[in-house]
Design a protein around this motif. Sequence first.
Motif, short mmCIF file in Angstrom:
data_model
loop_
_atom_site.label_atom_id
_atom_site.label_comp_id
_atom_site.label_asym_id
_atom_site.label_seq_id
_atom_site.Cartn_x
_atom_site.Cartn_y
_atom_site.Cartn_z
N MET A 225 0.83 -1.04 0.05
CA MET A 225 -0.22 0.05 -0.20
C MET A 225 0.80 1.37 0.03
O MET A 225 1.91 1.11 0.77
N ASP A 226 0.45 2.18 -0.84
CA ASP A 226 1.18 3.40 -1.06
C ASP A 226 0.31 4.69 -0.59
O ASP A 226 -0.58 4.61 -1.16
N ILE A 227 0.84 5.46 0.25
CA ILE A 227 0.19 6.84 0.40
C ILE A 227 0.96 7.84 0.17
O ILE A 227 2.39 8.01 0.21
N PHE A 228 0.28 9.02 -0.60
CA PHE A 228 0.93 10.11 -1.24
C PHE A 228 0.45 11.52 -0.77
O PHE A 228 -0.86 11.49 -0.75
N VAL A 229 1.05 12.48 -0.03
CA VAL A 229 0.26 13.59 0.25
C VAL A 229 1.07 14.80 0.41
O VAL A 229 2.58 14.67 0.15
N ARG A 230 0.52 15.95 0.13
CA ARG A 230 1.28 17.14 0.20
C ARG A 230 1.58 17.72 1.77
O ARG A 230 0.81 17.80 2.37
N GLY A 231 2.61 17.58 1.84
CA GLY A 231 3.29 17.97 3.31
C GLY A 231 3.10 19.37 3.72
O GLY A 231 2.90 20.23 2.92
N GLY A 232 3.47 19.53 4.87
CA GLY A 232 3.58 21.01 5.42
C GLY A 232 4.51 21.93 4.75
O GLY A 232 4.22 23.09 4.82
N ASP A 233 5.36 21.32 3.92
CA ASP A 233 6.46 21.94 3.63
C ASP A 233 6.06 22.23 1.83
O ASP A 233 6.73 22.87 1.09
N ALA A 234 4.95 21.99 1.57
CA ALA A 234 4.26 21.96 0.08
C ALA A 234 5.04 21.02 -0.64
O ALA A 234 4.84 20.98 -1.95
N GLY A 235 5.84 20.08 -0.02
CA GLY A 235 6.54 18.99 -0.94
C GLY A 235 5.49 17.78 -0.95
O GLY A 235 4.61 17.55 -0.17
N LEU A 236 5.86 16.68 -1.95
CA LEU A 236 5.20 15.53 -2.33
C LEU A 236 6.16 14.40 -1.28
O LEU A 236 6.95 14.38 -1.55
N TRP A 237 5.12 13.86 -0.41
CA TRP A 237 5.47 12.76 0.42
C TRP A 237 5.00 11.57 0.22
O TRP A 237 3.90 11.26 -0.10
N HIS A 238 5.92 10.37 0.52
CA HIS A 238 5.60 9.13 0.40
C HIS A 238 5.76 8.38 1.62
O HIS A 238 6.60 8.43 2.07
N LEU A 239 4.67 7.44 1.84
CA LEU A 239 4.72 6.41 2.76
C LEU A 239 4.19 5.02 2.22
O LEU A 239 3.24 4.78 1.57
N PHE A 240 4.87 4.02 2.51
CA PHE A 240 4.46 2.72 1.95
C PHE A 240 4.29 1.52 3.19
O PHE A 240 5.29 1.60 4.25
#
Length: 136
Positions: A1-16
Amino acid sequence: MDIFVRGGDAGLWHLFYNGTWSNWTSISGATPIQGEPEAISWSPSRIDIFAWGVDGSLLHKSFDGVKNEWTPSNGFEVLGGKLGGPPKGVSDAEGSLHVIAYSRSAELVHLSYNQTLNTWSPQGNYDDLGTPPGGL
């Protein structure tokens, strides 16, 4: 499972998750995004991420699970500009993607990818789908 979000720094972050959770990883380099990203998978070993750039551009990044690498390795591929909202996408077959977003003039625009031809269509522009009935 992969999760993608816009972080508080406006960057693209990934968690799997692969039996255990990974650490959060920035995959956007120094390129900020606005809104939430869109993730699409057209095969078990492929993920495509689309994001709305702060300059209104349509940003793209893909992951090849066979090679275990992101393309581009840093930042994003810019597919076009002048978006007025975050992109949404769908895969209708293996190797085929469709991305839709609002333009700055409130019209829906469309871009598609064909893996067999290795091309985005239309090249250098979007299909203009017009303004939805009733407007925004």
